[in-house]
Design an enzyme around this catalytic site. Structure first.
Site, PDB file in Angstrom:
ATOM      1  N   LYS A  88       8.764   7.301   9.260  1.00 57.54           N
ATOM      2  CA  LYS A  88       8.743   7.024   7.822  1.00 57.54           C
ATOM      3  C   LYS A  88       9.020   8.284   7.016  1.00 57.54           C
ATOM      4  CE  LYS A  88       4.971   4.422   8.224  1.00 57.54           C
ATOM      5  NZ  LYS A  88       3.745   3.703   7.845  1.00 57.54           N
TER       6      LYS A  88
ATOM      7  N   GLU B 266       0.050   1.821   7.594  1.00 60.53           N
ATOM      8  CA  GLU B 266      -0.347   2.752   6.550  1.00 60.53           C
ATOM      9  C   GLU B 266       0.612   2.521   5.382  1.00 60.53           C
ATOM     10  OE1 GLU B 266      -0.482   6.896   7.640  1.00 60.53           O
ATOM     11  OE2 GLU B 266      -0.906   7.470   5.574  1.00 60.53           O
TER      12      GLU B 266
ATOM     13  N   ARG C  30       6.473   1.970  22.102  1.00 63.43           N
ATOM     14  CA  ARG C  30       7.051   1.729  20.793  1.00 63.43           C
ATOM     15  C   ARG C  30       8.526   1.384  20.942  1.00 63.43           C
ATOM     16  NH1 ARG C  30       5.221   5.380  17.678  1.00 63.43           N
ATOM     17  NH2 ARG C  30       6.709   5.224  15.997  1.00 63.43           N
TER      18      ARG C  30
END
Ligand code: ATP
Ligand code: MG
Length: 556
Positions: free
Chosen positions: A269, A35, A259
């Site tokens: 983020k 994104e 992850r």
């Protein structure tokens, strides 16, 4: 260990099985779907290495797809940085694509679900929808809008698209199962109203698809074979499959891996953006940030990051990786590739009293003694006055101190053996000068003195020294898991940056190249900072020579 046979990770096993059974016509097409709402970090590097690495290994391809369905937080600055970082890591995508390019197609898919009686427009507020959803142990209840007719739903959805309703006034929901134990299947949201300027589509669309509706459908449009995401998407998988099944589109498959979690840093983020916006760091590329751009500016190489991602591997269970493994990987790489230079960070002056005034010798040193041929060499001027490291001298040296002190001898790297015979102190007891004699026939490479000394120290000729600012970095956080703290910013390490305003480097460092690693011998690995100028050189310490945190790192 060249012939070491690596066992397959669980995703490679799936791919090999699919290739054996001819699923997806023997194709492998993965995608990396960032994104564009921030810069890439080391966690993304894991996903990049996995997606691109898999495609490379099985003769496939990887699409770069910007998952841009949140107009409020996304920006082209992020798009550009993401592309730069992926290429820098050494990967090339097949196609550059944007979810926003599929907005019309996704809209048509939504209409198709409505026509099939599988989606409806709901006028309930977000709170009402949440309340009617039930809990994992209690089934949800329908809202008053669940049984609208197909015609009514089509009209309302078209009106949503035409911009007739305000934000939050209506949503489109899938009509699945309000009692399903998987909450994601309890009539999930497919579209919401948002009047915002999109970085690509401007104000063409007042409605935006939700992640769960956009992602799988985009995969299917591109005919992605293996759609890899992190473990928190496991409960989304039934919805991913449901949409593809009901729309009868390409059967892309989702697989989940753990992850990357790294200690002493944060990787969300949102948190990284806070550090930037509130100026706790210099920017996204601050050398203390876990971002790819920060690591690059710090002096990490693509090879070291790819090596790190290979070592941590791909697993189905979450764990936390020690940041010292990342540091181990960059040390391994720089030990092989860095050019050796001399630099004095905490200088004290040495005068060689028996060396002729005004005499200068041009010594020579290989750039990289770790490789055949040394990758060329550079000239190192030697003269009567040298800077040496303050800690390489002791007035009252203990027995095993193999450096300088009254009566002690050392070798000056690439040059002569010197013996200290005197020193000068100022009124505060601070040592200002060290006086030595050199042994003329002890020059490195042509030493006939027969003398043996145990220590070798680095130095820089005073009249030739290149001044530079040197920045020393430490971990940005004091605790292993800052994200678990109530206020993660309260755990920022106040000493994570130390600036040495004036260090002395050998003169060749005026030609330092951006992106090259330098070993300042005996000190650590350094690189030219991107903000450095000809008039004000700035170097960043990438990593110390040894792990000062002294945690055991297992090889391989
Ligand atoms: P954030 O939640 O902080 O915004 P994100 O995971 O949503 O991060 P994306 O830009 O959506 O960020 O991520 C792009 C891809 O990178 C996704 O496929 C995601 O699974 C993967 N990814 C993100 N963080 C990690 C991580 N720490 N380890 C492995 N893969 C990751
Ligand atoms: Mg995301």
């Amino acid at each position: 260990m060249e012939n070491e046979v690596k066992s397959l990770n669980f995703i490679e096993e799936i791919v090999e099985e699919d290739l054996r059974t001819g699923k997806h016509d023997g194709r492998v097409l993965t995608r990396f779907p960032p994104e564009p709402n921030g810069y890439l970090h080391i966690g993304h590097a894991k996903s990049i290495c996995l997606n691109f690495g898999l495609a490379k290994k099985y003769n496939g391809k990887t699409n770069l797809r910007f998952d841009d369905t949140n107009p409020v937080t996304e920006d082209t600055e992020y798009v550009e940085s993401i592309k730069k970082d992926i290429q820098w890591l050494g990967f090339q995508w097949n196609q550059e694509l944007y979810t926003s390019d599929y907005f019309q197609q996704l809209y048509d898919f939504a209409l198709e679900l409505i026509r099939k009686g599988l989606a409806y427009v709901d006028d309930s507020t977000a709170e009402e929808i949440a309340a009617a959803k039930g809990t994992p142990t209690e089934p949800g209840v329908p809202t008053p809008y669940r049984d609208r007719t197909v015609e009514e739903n089509i009209t309302l959805f078209e009106e949503m698209r035409a911009g007739k309703y305000k934000e939050g006034e209506k949503v489109l929901r899938a009509k699945i199962d309000l009692a399903n134990p998987n909450m994601h299947l309890r009539d999930p949201l497919l579209y919401r109203i948002k009047f915002a300027d999109h970085h690509r589509t401007g104000n063409t669309w007042p409605i935006y698809p939700m992640y769960d509706f956009a992602h799988g459908q985009s995969d299917a449009i591109e005919k992605i074979t293996h759609s890899l995401c992190t473990l928190e998407f496991i409960p989304h998988r039934p919805l991913y499959d449901w949409c593809i099944d009901k729309l009868e589109i390409y059967p892309s498959k989702q697989y989940e891996f753990a992850r990357l979690n790294l200690n002493y840093t944060v990787m969300s983020k949102r948190k990284l953006l806070q550090l930037v916006n509130e100026k706790h760091v210099e920017g996204w590329d601050d050398p203390r940030m876990p971002t790819i751009s920060g690591l690059r500016r710090r002096g990490y190489t693509p090879a070291s990051i790819v090596d790190f991602c290979e070592r941590i591997g791909i697993a189905k269970r979450e764990n936390i990786i020690d940041v010292s493994l990342l540091e181990f990987c960059i040390r391994e790489d720089l030990n092989k590739t860095a050019w050796r230079r001399m630099a004095v960070l905490d200088p004290v002056k040495m005068i060689i009293t028996n060396y002729p005034d005004g005499q200068i010798e041009e010594l020579e040193g290989e750039n990289n003694p770790e490789v055949e041929g040394g990758e060329g060499s550079r000239k190192i001027p030697f003269s009567k006055e040298l800077w040496i490291e303050r800690e390489d001298f002791m007035e009252n040296a203990p027995k095993k101190f193999f450096r300088l002190g009254p009566g002690l001898s050392v070798r000056l790297k690439h040059a002569y053996i010197v013996e200290c015979h005197d020193f000068v102190k100022d009124e505060n007891g601070h040592i200002t000068e060290i006086h030595c004699n050199y042994i003329p026939n002890s020059k490195s490479g042509e030493d006939t003195s027969g003398l043996k000394v145990k220590g070798t120290i680095h130095w820089v000729s005073v009249p030739h020294a290149q001044e530079a600012e040197v920045r020393l970095y430490d971990r940005l956080f004091n605790v292993e898991n800052p994200a678990a703290e109530e206020d993660f910013k309260s755990t920022i390490n106040a000493d994570s940056l130390k600036i040495i305003p004036k260090a002395y480097l050998e003169p060749d460092m005026a030609n330092a190249q951006l992106g090259r690693g330098y070993q300042f011998i005996r000190l650590g690995y350094y690189t030219l900072d991107t903000r450095s100028t000809k008039d004000q050189l700035v170097f960043n310490r990438t990593v110390t020579l040894k792990d000062s945190w002294a945690k055991e790192v297992k090889k391989g």
